[in-house]
Scaffold this motif. Structure first.
Motif, PDB file in Angstrom:
ATOM      1  N   ILE A 260     -24.829 -26.468  28.961  1.00 22.87           N
ATOM      2  CA  ILE A 260     -23.935 -25.543  29.884  1.00 22.87           C
ATOM      3  C   ILE A 260     -22.770 -25.444  29.341  1.00 22.87           C
ATOM      4  O   ILE A 260     -21.767 -24.855  29.927  1.00 22.87           O
ATOM      5  CB  ILE A 260     -24.080 -25.562  31.054  1.00 22.87           C
ATOM      6  CG1 ILE A 260     -23.600 -27.195  31.442  1.00 22.87           C
ATOM      7  CG2 ILE A 260     -25.583 -25.479  31.746  1.00 22.87           C
ATOM      8  CD1 ILE A 260     -23.538 -27.481  32.964  1.00 22.87           C
ATOM      9  N   GLU A 261     -22.309 -25.956  28.197  1.00 27.51           N
ATOM     10  CA  GLU A 261     -21.002 -25.937  27.622  1.00 27.51           C
ATOM     11  C   GLU A 261     -20.412 -24.337  27.490  1.00 27.51           C
ATOM     12  O   GLU A 261     -19.230 -23.884  27.908  1.00 27.51           O
ATOM     13  CB  GLU A 261     -20.688 -26.676  26.412  1.00 27.51           C
ATOM     14  CG  GLU A 261     -19.145 -26.883  26.112  1.00 27.51           C
ATOM     15  CD  GLU A 261     -18.864 -27.272  24.598  1.00 27.51           C
ATOM     16  OE1 GLU A 261     -19.881 -27.504  24.036  1.00 27.51           O
ATOM     17  OE2 GLU A 261     -17.841 -27.886  24.559  1.00 27.51           O
ATOM     18  N   ALA A 262     -21.269 -23.957  26.781  1.00 26.90           N
ATOM     19  CA  ALA A 262     -20.988 -22.411  26.260  1.00 26.90           C
ATOM     20  C   ALA A 262     -21.003 -21.607  27.195  1.00 26.90           C
ATOM     21  O   ALA A 262     -20.021 -20.536  27.439  1.00 26.90           O
ATOM     22  CB  ALA A 262     -21.793 -21.943  24.899  1.00 26.90           C
ATOM     23  N   SER A 263     -21.891 -21.539  28.173  1.00 22.49           N
ATOM     24  CA  SER A 263     -22.002 -20.756  29.243  1.00 22.49           C
ATOM     25  C   SER A 263     -20.943 -20.842  30.259  1.00 22.49           C
ATOM     26  O   SER A 263     -20.688 -19.977  31.321  1.00 22.49           O
ATOM     27  CB  SER A 263     -23.526 -20.629  29.573  1.00 22.49           C
ATOM     28  OG  SER A 263     -23.730 -21.919  30.118  1.00 22.49           O
ATOM     29  N   GLY A 264     -20.392 -22.054  30.538  1.00 23.92           N
ATOM     30  CA  GLY A 264     -19.540 -22.444  31.700  1.00 23.92           C
ATOM     31  C   GLY A 264     -20.093 -23.290  32.624  1.00 23.92           C
ATOM     32  O   GLY A 264     -21.345 -23.258  32.905  1.00 23.92           O
ATOM     33  N   PHE A 265     -19.270 -23.759  33.342  1.00 25.98           N
ATOM     34  CA  PHE A 265     -19.786 -24.762  34.621  1.00 25.98           C
ATOM     35  C   PHE A 265     -18.593 -24.993  35.537  1.00 25.98           C
ATOM     36  O   PHE A 265     -17.606 -24.799  35.214  1.00 25.98           O
ATOM     37  CB  PHE A 265     -20.396 -25.740  34.001  1.00 25.98           C
ATOM     38  CG  PHE A 265     -19.501 -26.871  33.095  1.00 25.98           C
ATOM     39  CD1 PHE A 265     -18.937 -27.937  33.794  1.00 25.98           C
ATOM     40  CD2 PHE A 265     -19.361 -26.645  31.603  1.00 25.98           C
ATOM     41  CE1 PHE A 265     -17.981 -28.639  33.060  1.00 25.98           C
ATOM     42  CE2 PHE A 265     -18.532 -27.217  31.145  1.00 25.98           C
ATOM     43  CZ  PHE A 265     -17.911 -28.484  31.588  1.00 25.98           C
ATOM     44  N   ARG A 266     -18.906 -25.391  36.600  1.00 26.12           N
ATOM     45  CA  ARG A 266     -17.898 -25.967  37.458  1.00 26.12           C
ATOM     46  C   ARG A 266     -18.117 -27.453  37.808  1.00 26.12           C
ATOM     47  O   ARG A 266     -19.168 -28.234  37.858  1.00 26.12           O
ATOM     48  CB  ARG A 266     -18.170 -25.237  38.764  1.00 26.12           C
ATOM     49  CG  ARG A 266     -17.066 -25.487  39.953  1.00 26.12           C
ATOM     50  CD  ARG A 266     -17.088 -24.620  41.195  1.00 26.12           C
ATOM     51  NE  ARG A 266     -16.918 -23.120  40.375  1.00 26.12           N
ATOM     52  CZ  ARG A 266     -17.080 -22.125  41.091  1.00 26.12           C
ATOM     53  NH1 ARG A 266     -17.775 -22.191  42.274  1.00 26.12           N
ATOM     54  NH2 ARG A 266     -16.869 -20.967  40.618  1.00 26.12           N
ATOM     55  N   THR A 267     -16.583 -27.985  38.023  1.00 25.48           N
ATOM     56  CA  THR A 267     -16.680 -29.415  38.386  1.00 25.48           C
ATOM     57  C   THR A 267     -16.127 -29.515  39.588  1.00 25.48           C
ATOM     58  O   THR A 267     -15.175 -28.739  39.961  1.00 25.48           O
ATOM     59  CB  THR A 267     -15.876 -30.346  37.230  1.00 25.48           C
ATOM     60  OG1 THR A 267     -14.695 -29.727  36.946  1.00 25.48           O
ATOM     61  CG2 THR A 267     -16.525 -30.586  36.028  1.00 25.48           C
ATOM     62  N   VAL A 268     -16.596 -30.333  40.452  1.00 27.69           N
ATOM     63  CA  VAL A 268     -16.138 -30.390  41.847  1.00 27.69           C
ATOM     64  C   VAL A 268     -16.072 -31.743  42.473  1.00 27.69           C
ATOM     65  O   VAL A 268     -16.957 -32.757  41.931  1.00 27.69           O
ATOM     66  CB  VAL A 268     -17.137 -29.595  42.933  1.00 27.69           C
ATOM     67  CG1 VAL A 268     -16.661 -29.794  44.221  1.00 27.69           C
ATOM     68  CG2 VAL A 268     -17.181 -28.020  42.510  1.00 27.69           C
ATOM     69  N   LEU A 269     -14.963 -32.105  42.938  1.00 26.15           N
ATOM     70  CA  LEU A 269     -14.605 -33.426  43.617  1.00 26.15           C
ATOM     71  C   LEU A 269     -14.474 -33.168  45.074  1.00 26.15           C
ATOM     72  O   LEU A 269     -13.217 -32.824  45.563  1.00 26.15           O
ATOM     73  CB  LEU A 269     -13.450 -34.141  43.103  1.00 26.15           C
ATOM     74  CG  LEU A 269     -13.723 -34.781  41.785  1.00 26.15           C
ATOM     75  CD1 LEU A 269     -12.467 -34.723  40.962  1.00 26.15           C
ATOM     76  CD2 LEU A 269     -13.821 -36.451  42.049  1.00 26.15           C
ATOM     77  N   ASN A 270     -15.603 -33.021  45.935  1.00 21.01           N
ATOM     78  CA  ASN A 270     -15.302 -32.978  47.324  1.00 21.01           C
ATOM     79  C   ASN A 270     -14.663 -34.260  47.981  1.00 21.01           C
ATOM     80  O   ASN A 270     -15.199 -35.222  47.591  1.00 21.01           O
ATOM     81  CB  ASN A 270     -16.654 -32.615  47.996  1.00 21.01           C
ATOM     82  CG  ASN A 270     -17.156 -31.223  47.774  1.00 21.01           C
ATOM     83  OD1 ASN A 270     -16.428 -30.410  47.484  1.00 21.01           O
ATOM     84  ND2 ASN A 270     -18.676 -31.388  47.681  1.00 21.01           N
ATOM     85  N   THR A 271     -13.630 -33.921  48.941  1.00 20.67           N
ATOM     86  CA  THR A 271     -12.813 -35.210  49.403  1.00 20.67           C
ATOM     87  C   THR A 271     -12.904 -35.073  51.197  1.00 20.67           C
ATOM     88  O   THR A 271     -12.412 -33.846  51.521  1.00 20.67           O
ATOM     89  CB  THR A 271     -11.554 -35.183  49.015  1.00 20.67           C
ATOM     90  OG1 THR A 271     -11.673 -35.401  47.481  1.00 20.67           O
ATOM     91  CG2 THR A 271     -10.656 -36.688  49.444  1.00 20.67           C
TER      92      THR A 271
END
Ligand code: 5GP
Length: 114
Positions: A77-88
């Motif tokens: 998924i590097e080329a298509s893009g992705f999301r990183t999330v840190l819920n706190t």
């Protein structure tokens, strides 16, 4: 102290689909994926949240951040893009008190989240 759910996964006391692990961290598939790819990346050290991290954790946090790209590449998924999330915390929607980075991709994601 009682182990967190994610410590139990890291210690293989609870099964999970582990996609990567090393001496500092473990990555495994979320049990309720929000997208075709949904991986949780955790430090083995049970830091309760990103807000609880200290300067002592700087190298560990850098290690985790550098693993995000490696995992995204391995998941395709590097080329298509992705999301990183840190819920706190409560308003952030954090349900497991063990720092974890969501890596979510494989479909188009909306912003901002609800
Ligand atoms: P949070 O809401 O704390 O940011 O994220 C916790 C995540 O852990 C959720 O996306 C939830 O689906 C996932 N989760 C909760 N319990 C388990 C479990 O037992 N195994 C796995 N693999 N994921 C879990």
């Amino acid at each position: 102290m009682e182990k967190t759910l994610f410590q139990k996964i890291a210690d293989k006391e609870i099964p999970a689909a582990i996609v990567y692990e090393d001496e500092l961290c473990v990555a495994f598939r979320d049990i309720a994926p929000a997208a075709p790819v949904h991986v949780l990346l955790i430090p083995r050290k049970p830091i309760p949240s990103i807000a609880a991290a200290t300067a002592e954790d700087a190298e560990l946090l850098a290690h985790l951040m550098l693993k995000v790209g490696d995992i995204a590449r391995a998941e395709g998924i590097e080329a298509s893009g992705f999301r990183t999330v840190l819920n706190t915390g409560d308003d952030g929607g954090q349900t497991v008190p063990h720092l974890h980075i969501h890596i979510i991709g494989g479909r188009s994601l909306q912003w901002p989240p609800g």
